[in-house]
Design a protein around this motif. Structure first.
Motif, PDB file in Angstrom:
ATOM      1  N   ASN A 104       0.824  -1.207   0.000  1.00 23.94           N
ATOM      2  CA  ASN A 104       0.000   0.000   0.000  1.00 23.94           C
ATOM      3  C   ASN A 104       0.854   1.250   0.000  1.00 23.94           C
ATOM      4  O   ASN A 104       0.539   2.242  -0.675  1.00 23.94           O
ATOM      5  CB  ASN A 104      -0.941   0.002   1.207  1.00 23.94           C
ATOM      6  N   ALA A 105       1.955   1.197   0.764  1.00 25.61           N
ATOM      7  CA  ALA A 105       2.854   2.349   0.794  1.00 25.61           C
ATOM      8  C   ALA A 105       3.524   2.551  -0.558  1.00 25.61           C
ATOM      9  O   ALA A 105       3.677   3.683  -1.031  1.00 25.61           O
ATOM     10  CB  ALA A 105       3.898   2.169   1.897  1.00 25.61           C
ATOM     11  N   LEU A 106       3.918   1.460  -1.210  1.00 25.04           N
ATOM     12  CA  LEU A 106       4.533   1.560  -2.529  1.00 25.04           C
ATOM     13  C   LEU A 106       3.572   2.184  -3.537  1.00 25.04           C
ATOM     14  O   LEU A 106       3.981   2.917  -4.440  1.00 25.04           O
ATOM     15  CB  LEU A 106       4.960   0.175  -3.019  1.00 25.04           C
ATOM     16  N   THR A 107       2.293   1.881  -3.396  1.00 24.51           N
ATOM     17  CA  THR A 107       1.294   2.404  -4.317  1.00 24.51           C
ATOM     18  C   THR A 107       1.076   3.898  -4.115  1.00 24.51           C
ATOM     19  O   THR A 107       0.761   4.627  -5.062  1.00 24.51           O
ATOM     20  CB  THR A 107      -0.041   1.669  -4.124  1.00 24.51           C
ATOM     21  N   ASN A 108       1.235   4.365  -2.889  1.00 23.03           N
ATOM     22  CA  ASN A 108       0.937   5.758  -2.563  1.00 23.03           C
ATOM     23  C   ASN A 108       2.220   6.552  -2.316  1.00 23.03           C
ATOM     24  O   ASN A 108       2.770   7.143  -3.225  1.00 23.03           O
ATOM     25  CB  ASN A 108       0.003   5.810  -1.360  1.00 23.03           C
ATOM     26  N   GLU A 109       2.711   6.532  -1.092  1.00 19.12           N
ATOM     27  CA  GLU A 109       3.949   7.216  -0.749  1.00 19.12           C
ATOM     28  C   GLU A 109       4.737   6.323   0.193  1.00 19.12           C
ATOM     29  O   GLU A 109       4.166   5.696   1.091  1.00 19.12           O
ATOM     30  CB  GLU A 109       3.687   8.564  -0.068  1.00 19.12           C
ATOM     31  N   ILE A 110       6.033   6.292   0.006  1.00 24.71           N
ATOM     32  CA  ILE A 110       6.869   5.475   0.889  1.00 24.71           C
ATOM     33  C   ILE A 110       8.230   6.140   1.055  1.00 24.71           C
ATOM     34  O   ILE A 110       8.739   6.785   0.128  1.00 24.71           O
ATOM     35  CB  ILE A 110       7.041   4.038   0.344  1.00 24.71           C
ATOM     36  N   THR A 111       8.784   6.020   2.232  1.00 21.19           N
ATOM     37  CA  THR A 111      10.166   6.413   2.496  1.00 21.19           C
ATOM     38  C   THR A 111      10.861   5.247   3.179  1.00 21.19           C
ATOM     39  O   THR A 111      10.353   4.703   4.163  1.00 21.19           O
ATOM     40  CB  THR A 111      10.257   7.648   3.408  1.00 21.19           C
ATOM     41  N   VAL A 112      11.987   4.845   2.656  1.00 20.89           N
ATOM     42  CA  VAL A 112      12.834   3.827   3.283  1.00 20.89           C
ATOM     43  C   VAL A 112      14.159   4.490   3.597  1.00 20.89           C
ATOM     44  O   VAL A 112      14.805   5.055   2.701  1.00 20.89           O
ATOM     45  CB  VAL A 112      13.062   2.621   2.351  1.00 20.89           C
ATOM     46  N   ASP A 113      14.549   4.490   4.853  1.00 22.47           N
ATOM     47  CA  ASP A 113      15.846   5.077   5.186  1.00 22.47           C
ATOM     48  C   ASP A 113      16.543   4.250   6.254  1.00 22.47           C
ATOM     49  O   ASP A 113      15.905   3.593   7.081  1.00 22.47           O
ATOM     50  CB  ASP A 113      15.715   6.547   5.608  1.00 22.47           C
TER      51      ASP A 113
END
Length: 222
Positions: free
Chosen positions: A79-88
């Motif tokens: 769902n995050a990939l479809t909308n907005e995502i941050t990986v840090d």
């Protein structure tokens, strides 16, 4: 900038940290506990040793040598990939891994799988930074550049918003691209410290040989 320890919200310039948008936060202090409230759990393939010799925060870091983590929930990340995502996260790059063949294209993290292509992954090795994804057998996006890593820890962040992928190293934008295809959100295998073979799949039993600390996934663009 996203370079402070993620558990300390007051030190994150975007007001983040372990907030409502954080769906995974691994301090990696001799455990694989998710400090966020999302309920996502982490299981491991073989034993991943922790190290006290190299760490950015806390007591330990993850010495990624021969194994990787699986995330229990694909829904939240998809769902995050479809909308907005941050990986840090923070990474100490193995200085002896000189190219992609020695590394075997092993990823710091790789989302998407189940026999399919990677929706999003990052590979770091000496002299190189790659942020890429595939969908339906085609390249979705690719940020591939030469980068001189220091001997210590570096902060890596990838942000996807509105179809645009941005990659940051130590708070500095190093690459940006517009995605071409829809991300394969139906894929279910999400890995940390492994995945992404030379055939661009998330399988292959590959593990990075870097040292990792303070890994976070957020369902927003930070």
């Amino acid at each position: 900038m996203l370079r402070k320890r993620t558990m300390l919200a007051s030190l994150i310039e975007d007001g983040g940290g372990n907030d409502a948008n954080c769906i995974l936060l691994l301090h990696l202090d001799n455990n694989r506990t998710n400090a966020s409230s999302s309920g996502i759990t982490v299981s491991q393939y073989n034993s991943i040793p922790f190290t006290t010799t190299y760490k950015k925060f806390g007591t330990h870091a993850l010495n990624c040598t021969s194994a990787y983590y699986y995330l229990s929930s694909s829904t939240a990340i998809n769902n995050a990939l479809t909308n907005e995502i941050t990986v840090d996260y923070w990474i100490k790059v193995n200085q002896s891994a000189t190219d992609q063949y020695n590394m075997g294209y092993a990823a710091d993290f790789s989302f998407g799988g189940s026999g399919g292509k990677a929706a999003l992954c990052v590979v770091t090795y000496i002299g190189r930074f790659i942020c890429t994804g595939w969908a339906n057998g085609d390249v979705n996006f690719l940020i591939d550049l030469s980068y001189t890593w220091g001997s210590g820890f570096n902060h890596v962040a990838v942000v996807i918003k509105g179809g645009t992928v941005k990659a940051f190293i130590n708070g500095i934008l190093v690459g940006s691209t517009v995605t071409i295809l829809s991300l394969p959100i139906s894929e279910t295998i999400h890995r940390i410290a492994g995945g992404y073979s030379t055939m661009h799949y998330t399988g292959g039993g590959l593990s990075t040989t870097n040292v990792m600390d303070e890994f976070r996934i957020s369902n927003c663009a930070r």
